[in-house]
Design a protein around this motif. Structure first.
Motif, mmCIF file in Angstrom:
data_model
loop_
_atom_site.group_PDB
_atom_site.id
_atom_site.type_symbol
_atom_site.label_atom_id
_atom_site.label_comp_id
_atom_site.label_asym_id
_atom_site.label_seq_id
_atom_site.Cartn_x
_atom_site.Cartn_y
_atom_site.Cartn_z
ATOM 1 N N ARG A 90 -13.615 30.594 -21.287
ATOM 2 C CA ARG A 90 -13.960 29.024 -20.592
ATOM 3 C C ARG A 90 -13.174 29.011 -19.205
ATOM 4 O O ARG A 90 -13.917 28.497 -18.392
ATOM 5 N N HIS A 94 -14.897 27.970 -15.615
ATOM 6 C CA HIS A 94 -14.592 27.027 -14.735
ATOM 7 C C HIS A 94 -14.284 27.285 -13.180
ATOM 8 O O HIS A 94 -14.582 26.700 -12.449
ATOM 9 N N THR A 149 -25.790 30.501 -29.975
ATOM 10 C CA THR A 149 -26.290 29.841 -31.135
ATOM 11 C C THR A 149 -27.729 30.115 -31.252
ATOM 12 O O THR A 149 -28.296 30.669 -30.461
ATOM 13 N N GLN A 199 -27.921 25.362 -14.195
ATOM 14 C CA GLN A 199 -26.935 24.400 -14.188
ATOM 15 C C GLN A 199 -26.209 24.131 -12.765
ATOM 16 O O GLN A 199 -26.216 22.841 -12.322
ATOM 17 N N ALA A 225 -18.299 19.001 -17.790
ATOM 18 C CA ALA A 225 -18.894 18.817 -18.786
ATOM 19 C C ALA A 225 -20.020 19.872 -19.056
ATOM 20 O O ALA A 225 -20.006 20.382 -20.246
ATOM 21 N N GLN A 226 -20.712 20.195 -17.967
ATOM 22 C CA GLN A 226 -21.888 21.043 -18.272
ATOM 23 C C GLN A 226 -21.178 22.658 -18.532
ATOM 24 O O GLN A 226 -21.811 23.258 -19.547
ATOM 25 N N ASP A 228 -18.398 23.197 -20.110
ATOM 26 C CA ASP A 228 -18.026 23.138 -21.561
ATOM 27 C C ASP A 228 -19.143 23.076 -22.418
ATOM 28 O O ASP A 228 -18.902 23.914 -23.449
ATOM 29 N N THR A 229 -20.349 22.623 -22.275
ATOM 30 C CA THR A 229 -21.241 22.377 -23.192
ATOM 31 C C THR A 229 -21.666 23.892 -23.276
ATOM 32 O O THR A 229 -22.321 24.454 -24.549
ATOM 33 N N LEU A 230 -21.994 24.438 -22.029
ATOM 34 C CA LEU A 230 -22.662 25.880 -22.249
ATOM 35 C C LEU A 230 -21.854 26.790 -22.909
ATOM 36 O O LEU A 230 -22.134 27.818 -23.678
ATOM 37 N N ASP A 232 -19.740 25.948 -25.250
ATOM 38 C CA ASP A 232 -19.606 25.952 -26.584
ATOM 39 C C ASP A 232 -20.896 26.593 -27.324
ATOM 40 O O ASP A 232 -20.754 27.410 -28.302
ATOM 41 N N SER A 233 -22.145 26.477 -26.411
ATOM 42 C CA SER A 233 -23.338 27.225 -26.969
ATOM 43 C C SER A 233 -22.948 28.757 -26.921
ATOM 44 O O SER A 233 -23.949 29.355 -27.678
ATOM 45 N N GLN A 235 -20.020 30.178 -27.866
ATOM 46 C CA GLN A 235 -18.810 30.226 -28.558
ATOM 47 C C GLN A 235 -17.616 30.897 -27.598
ATOM 48 O O GLN A 235 -17.052 31.735 -28.392
#
Length: 236
Positions: A90, A94, A149, A199, A225-226, A228-230, A232-233, A235
């Motif tokens: 992650r 970034h 996911t 994105q 934020a984008q 982080d969301t990706l 998470d998707s 994992q």
């Protein structure tokens, strides 16, 4: 051959080509791609029009060189993004996204040259595709370790079919990850990279064109934020 390449004539030619490109970049920064004019560059350099054409075949040829340079520098900025010492995926994402945003924000005219509206009738040379992929390459390695996911499975399936069909895509993937097209992680790596790139360009384009002015947030905050969301998707 090396001595011949660095002869006085060769050095003079390289110097003039560099000066022409610098003048074109200045015009690009001042008025956009439509402002790039070989006749004006020749006049400012004290050259005749025909003399300038000894260095570049025309405006499209000059623009192609500027596009190649921009892609190469963008790729270099991404590749040089500092990877976290613990290899945390992650944090790596970034760093990559921030590096690209930083390059584009610092040189908006060059970003818009490669990502903005194309000139009517202009066709970019085929090698620019390889240069664009070079900037995306570091993302492949990060997403190769992801576990998508269920909602992302259709995208992974499409990317898996793509890499198995296109030899150039398979070579690009292997170069950055060592994965073979039949490897399950191949489609995952491509899916994550394509989504991240989409994105990233959406946010960077709006930032560079000034669309975020007055909205009450910074592009870097939104991009964080984008990502982080990706992450998470996948994992990560």
């Amino acid at each position: 051959m090396a001595a011949e390449a660095r002869s006085p004539r060769a050095r003079y030619r390289e110097q003039n080509r560099a000066e022409i490109k610098a003048a074109a970049l200045q015009q690009l920064a001042e008025g956009g791609v439509q402002a790039v004019a070989l006749t004006r560059i020749a006049k400012d350099m004290g050259l005749s029009g025909p003399a300038l054409y000894r260095y570049f075949a025309g405006r499209d040829d000059l623009l192609s060189e500027l596009i190649r340079d921009a892609y190469d520098e963008a790729a270099q900025a991404v590749e040089q993004a500092a990877a976290p010492p613990d290899g945390e995926a992650r944090a790596a994402l970034h760093a990559l996204a921030d590096a690209y945003l930083g390059w584009a924000a610092a040189q908006p005219h060059r970003y818009l040259l490669i990502q903005g509206a194309p000139l009517p009738g202009y066709e970019a040379p085929p090698d620019t595709l390889l240069r664009a992929r070079a900037a995306m390459g570091p993302f492949l390695k990060v997403f190769a370790a992801g576990v998508p996911t269920e909602a992302l499975r259709p995208v992974v399936a499409e990317m898996t079919a793509w890499v198995r069909k296109e030899e150039g895509v398979a070579d690009w993937l292997a170069q950055h990850t060592g994965l073979a097209p039949h490897d399950e992680a191949a489609g995952v790596a491509l899916a994550g990279t394509v989504l991240a790139w989409s994105q990233l360009h959406g946010t960077v384009s709006l930032e560079v064109s000034g669309q975020y002015a007055g909205m009450g947030h910074r592009a870097r905050t939104l991009l964080t934020a984008q990502i982080d969301t990706l992450a998470d998707s996948f994992q990560l």
